[in-house]
Structure formats: structure tokens, C-alpha cells
Design a protein around this motif. Structure first.
Motif, PDB file in Angstrom:
ATOM      1  N   ARG A 258       0.840  -1.197   0.000  1.00 12.94           N
ATOM      2  CA  ARG A 258       0.000   0.000   0.000  1.00 12.94           C
ATOM      3  C   ARG A 258       0.875   1.247   0.000  1.00 12.94           C
ATOM      4  O   ARG A 258       2.000   1.224   0.491  1.00 12.94           O
ATOM      5  CB  ARG A 258      -0.919  -0.003   1.218  1.00 12.94           C
ATOM      6  N   PRO A 259       0.335   2.343  -0.536  1.00 12.90           N
ATOM      7  CA  PRO A 259       1.116   3.577  -0.574  1.00 12.90           C
ATOM      8  C   PRO A 259       1.522   4.018   0.832  1.00 12.90           C
ATOM      9  O   PRO A 259       0.727   3.974   1.772  1.00 12.90           O
ATOM     10  CB  PRO A 259       0.164   4.597  -1.206  1.00 12.90           C
ATOM     11  N   PHE A 260       2.786   4.427   0.946  1.00 15.21           N
ATOM     12  CA  PHE A 260       3.330   4.892   2.215  1.00 15.21           C
ATOM     13  C   PHE A 260       4.218   6.087   1.895  1.00 15.21           C
ATOM     14  O   PHE A 260       4.975   6.062   0.930  1.00 15.21           O
ATOM     15  CB  PHE A 260       4.132   3.772   2.885  1.00 15.21           C
ATOM     16  N   THR A 261       4.127   7.132   2.695  1.00 13.07           N
ATOM     17  CA  THR A 261       4.896   8.346   2.446  1.00 13.07           C
ATOM     18  C   THR A 261       5.856   8.614   3.593  1.00 13.07           C
ATOM     19  O   THR A 261       5.464   8.558   4.763  1.00 13.07           O
ATOM     20  CB  THR A 261       3.964   9.565   2.250  1.00 13.07           C
ATOM     21  N   LEU A 262       7.106   8.899   3.229  1.00  9.40           N
ATOM     22  CA  LEU A 262       8.123   9.301   4.196  1.00  9.40           C
ATOM     23  C   LEU A 262       8.504  10.744   3.890  1.00  9.40           C
ATOM     24  O   LEU A 262       8.532  11.156   2.719  1.00  9.40           O
ATOM     25  CB  LEU A 262       9.373   8.432   4.077  1.00  9.40           C
ATOM     26  N   THR A 263       8.826  11.510   4.936  1.00  5.94           N
ATOM     27  CA  THR A 263       9.242  12.899   4.761  1.00  5.94           C
ATOM     28  C   THR A 263      10.555  13.120   5.498  1.00  5.94           C
ATOM     29  O   THR A 263      10.749  12.621   6.610  1.00  5.94           O
ATOM     30  CB  THR A 263       8.170  13.857   5.308  1.00  5.94           C
ATOM     31  N   TYR A 264      11.459  13.848   4.831  1.00 10.25           N
ATOM     32  CA  TYR A 264      12.768  14.182   5.412  1.00 10.25           C
ATOM     33  C   TYR A 264      13.120  15.586   4.956  1.00 10.25           C
ATOM     34  O   TYR A 264      13.134  15.868   3.756  1.00 10.25           O
ATOM     35  CB  TYR A 264      13.820  13.168   4.946  1.00 10.25           C
ATOM     36  N   LYS A 265      13.391  16.459   5.913  1.00  5.83           N
ATOM     37  CA  LYS A 265      13.771  17.849   5.617  1.00  5.83           C
ATOM     38  C   LYS A 265      12.824  18.518   4.618  1.00  5.83           C
ATOM     39  O   LYS A 265      13.252  19.183   3.683  1.00  5.83           O
ATOM     40  CB  LYS A 265      15.214  17.928   5.133  1.00  5.83           C
TER      41      LYS A 265
ATOM     42  N   GLU B 284      11.069  17.266   2.269  1.00  6.86           N
ATOM     43  CA  GLU B 284      10.875  16.526   1.020  1.00  6.86           C
ATOM     44  C   GLU B 284      10.181  15.208   1.341  1.00  6.86           C
ATOM     45  O   GLU B 284      10.416  14.616   2.394  1.00  6.86           O
ATOM     46  CB  GLU B 284      12.213  16.247   0.333  1.00  6.86           C
ATOM     47  N   SER B 285       9.356  14.724   0.414  1.00  6.99           N
ATOM     48  CA  SER B 285       8.616  13.476   0.641  1.00  6.99           C
ATOM     49  C   SER B 285       8.813  12.509  -0.511  1.00  6.99           C
ATOM     50  O   SER B 285       9.090  12.909  -1.636  1.00  6.99           O
ATOM     51  CB  SER B 285       7.122  13.763   0.790  1.00  6.99           C
ATOM     52  N   ILE B 286       8.645  11.238  -0.176  1.00  3.22           N
ATOM     53  CA  ILE B 286       8.671  10.175  -1.178  1.00  3.22           C
ATOM     54  C   ILE B 286       7.553   9.204  -0.824  1.00  3.22           C
ATOM     55  O   ILE B 286       7.356   8.870   0.349  1.00  3.22           O
ATOM     56  CB  ILE B 286      10.048   9.477  -1.228  1.00  3.22           C
ATOM     57  N   THR B 287       6.781   8.812  -1.825  1.00  6.14           N
ATOM     58  CA  THR B 287       5.691   7.852  -1.634  1.00  6.14           C
ATOM     59  C   THR B 287       6.036   6.588  -2.421  1.00  6.14           C
ATOM     60  O   THR B 287       6.491   6.667  -3.560  1.00  6.14           O
ATOM     61  CB  THR B 287       4.349   8.426  -2.112  1.00  6.14           C
ATOM     62  N   PHE B 288       5.849   5.443  -1.800  1.00  3.47           N
ATOM     63  CA  PHE B 288       6.188   4.157  -2.402  1.00  3.47           C
ATOM     64  C   PHE B 288       5.216   3.097  -1.906  1.00  3.47           C
ATOM     65  O   PHE B 288       4.438   3.339  -0.981  1.00  3.47           O
ATOM     66  CB  PHE B 288       7.635   3.764  -2.057  1.00  3.47           C
TER      67      PHE B 288
ATOM     68  N   LEU C 168      13.959   5.532   2.611  1.00  2.00           N
ATOM     69  CA  LEU C 168      14.389   6.657   3.437  1.00  2.00           C
ATOM     70  C   LEU C 168      15.824   7.045   3.080  1.00  2.00           C
ATOM     71  O   LEU C 168      16.138   8.228   2.962  1.00  2.00           O
ATOM     72  CB  LEU C 168      14.267   6.327   4.923  1.00  2.00           C
ATOM     73  N   ASN C 169      16.700   6.058   2.882  1.00  3.61           N
ATOM     74  CA  ASN C 169      18.073   6.357   2.480  1.00  3.61           C
ATOM     75  C   ASN C 169      18.106   7.060   1.123  1.00  3.61           C
ATOM     76  O   ASN C 169      18.891   7.977   0.905  1.00  3.61           O
ATOM     77  CB  ASN C 169      18.934   5.094   2.453  1.00  3.61           C
ATOM     78  N   ARG C 170      17.249   6.639   0.205  1.00  3.89           N
ATOM     79  CA  ARG C 170      17.174   7.272  -1.119  1.00  3.89           C
ATOM     80  C   ARG C 170      16.735   8.745  -0.970  1.00  3.89           C
ATOM     81  O   ARG C 170      17.289   9.634  -1.591  1.00  3.89           O
ATOM     82  CB  ARG C 170      16.194   6.514  -2.010  1.00  3.89           C
ATOM     83  N   LEU C 171      15.743   8.978  -0.120  1.00  2.00           N
ATOM     84  CA  LEU C 171      15.261  10.333   0.118  1.00  2.00           C
ATOM     85  C   LEU C 171      16.355  11.188   0.762  1.00  2.00           C
ATOM     86  O   LEU C 171      16.590  12.328   0.350  1.00  2.00           O
ATOM     87  CB  LEU C 171      14.008  10.291   1.003  1.00  2.00           C
ATOM     88  N   LYS C 172      17.041  10.638   1.762  1.00  2.00           N
ATOM     89  CA  LYS C 172      18.130  11.366   2.417  1.00  2.00           C
ATOM     90  C   LYS C 172      19.237  11.691   1.418  1.00  2.00           C
ATOM     91  O   LYS C 172      19.762  12.808   1.410  1.00  2.00           O
ATOM     92  CB  LYS C 172      18.713  10.550   3.573  1.00  2.00           C
TER      93      LYS C 172
END
Length: 137
Positions: free
Chosen positions: A18-25, A27-31, A58-62
Motif C-alpha cells: 500500500r502507498p506509504f509516504t516518508l518525509t525528510y527535511k 521533502e517526501s517520497i511515496t512508495f 528513506l536512504n534514497r530520500l536522504k
């Protein structure tokens, strides 16, 4: 593993992504996050393998936020240099297993490793400088 039961509703849970969103500084990424999900509630259960997916994202977003190279770019440059993962870790830095982890997205490379890769991508011949054994002073 048999289907777990939802701790909130008692309903059987099913494997899904299911779609999940992470946010760092900011910026967000949904996967798509794999796991066991309950159709009657918002409950989910994630295995260690499931959590690797979110850790890698999360590492990709960072990396993106910090201006570091993504895993596929690290792999491309290493292959261009005709280095094994082990040799790259020894010559460029991080140790013999580092590039395996960088390329899977399990570990963020340092700024120094990224800078060395960027320079070597532009001038692959410079690799010979790094491979020269140094004498102790």
C-alpha cells in the motif's frame, strides 16, 4: 507465516503493498510498502524484509536531500571503473562490504566517497593514483 489476526478488529490480515509516504527535511517520497494489512482498520504488520523497503526508500530520500549519489549511480560508476564491490570499498573507501550496501540502498555513502566517485566518473584514469601502494613516511 499464516495470516495474522488484526489486534484491533480480530479480522484476518492479508499480504498487500500500500502507498506509504516518508518525509525528510521537507521533502517526501511515496512508495508501495509491503506488509500484512487489515481491511477493517488502519492496522498493519511489517516483517524485517518489509521494513528494509522503507529503510532503503528513506536512504534514497536522504541521499537526494543531501546531494549524495543514489544506489544505481554508485553501481554505474563502479562498473565503469571495472571494480568489484570489494575492490571499490578498499580503494575508494568504506571497507570491503560497503559498496554492496551502498548499491542496495542499505547504507548511505559518505560525502567523501560520493565526491571520489564523481571525480573518477569524469577521469577514470585517476583510479591508478588511488591504487598505487604508498610507502610509510
Amino acid at each position: 507465516m499464516s495470516n495474522p489476526v488484526c489486534p484491533e478488529t480480530g479480522a484476518t490480515m492479508y499480504r498487500d503493498a500500500r502507498p506509504f509516504t516518508l518525509t525528510y527535511k521537507g521533502e517526501s517520497i511515496t512508495f508501495e510498502m509491503p506488509g500484512w494489512y487489515c481491511d477493517r482498520s488502519e492496522e498493519s504488520i511489517h516483517t524485517g524484509e518489509d521494513l528494509k523497503v522503507s529503510d532503503r526508500m528513506l536512504n534514497r530520500l536522504k541521499a537526494s536531500c543531501e546531494g549524495l549519489l543514489p544506489p544505481e549511480e554508485i553501481r554505474r560508476i563502479r562498473k565503469k571503473l571495472n571494480l568489484t564491490q570489494e575492490a571499490a570499498g578498499v580503494v575508494i573507501g568504506g571497507g570491503p562490504r560497503a559498496f554492496q550496501k551502498y548499491e542496495k540502498g542499505d547504507l548511505l555513502p559518505s560525502r567523501a566517497v560520493c565526491n571520489a566517485l564523481i571525480l573518477l566518473d569524469r577521469d577514470p584514469e585517476a583510479l591508478s593514483v588511488l591504487k598505487v601502494p604508498r610507502k610509510a613516511a
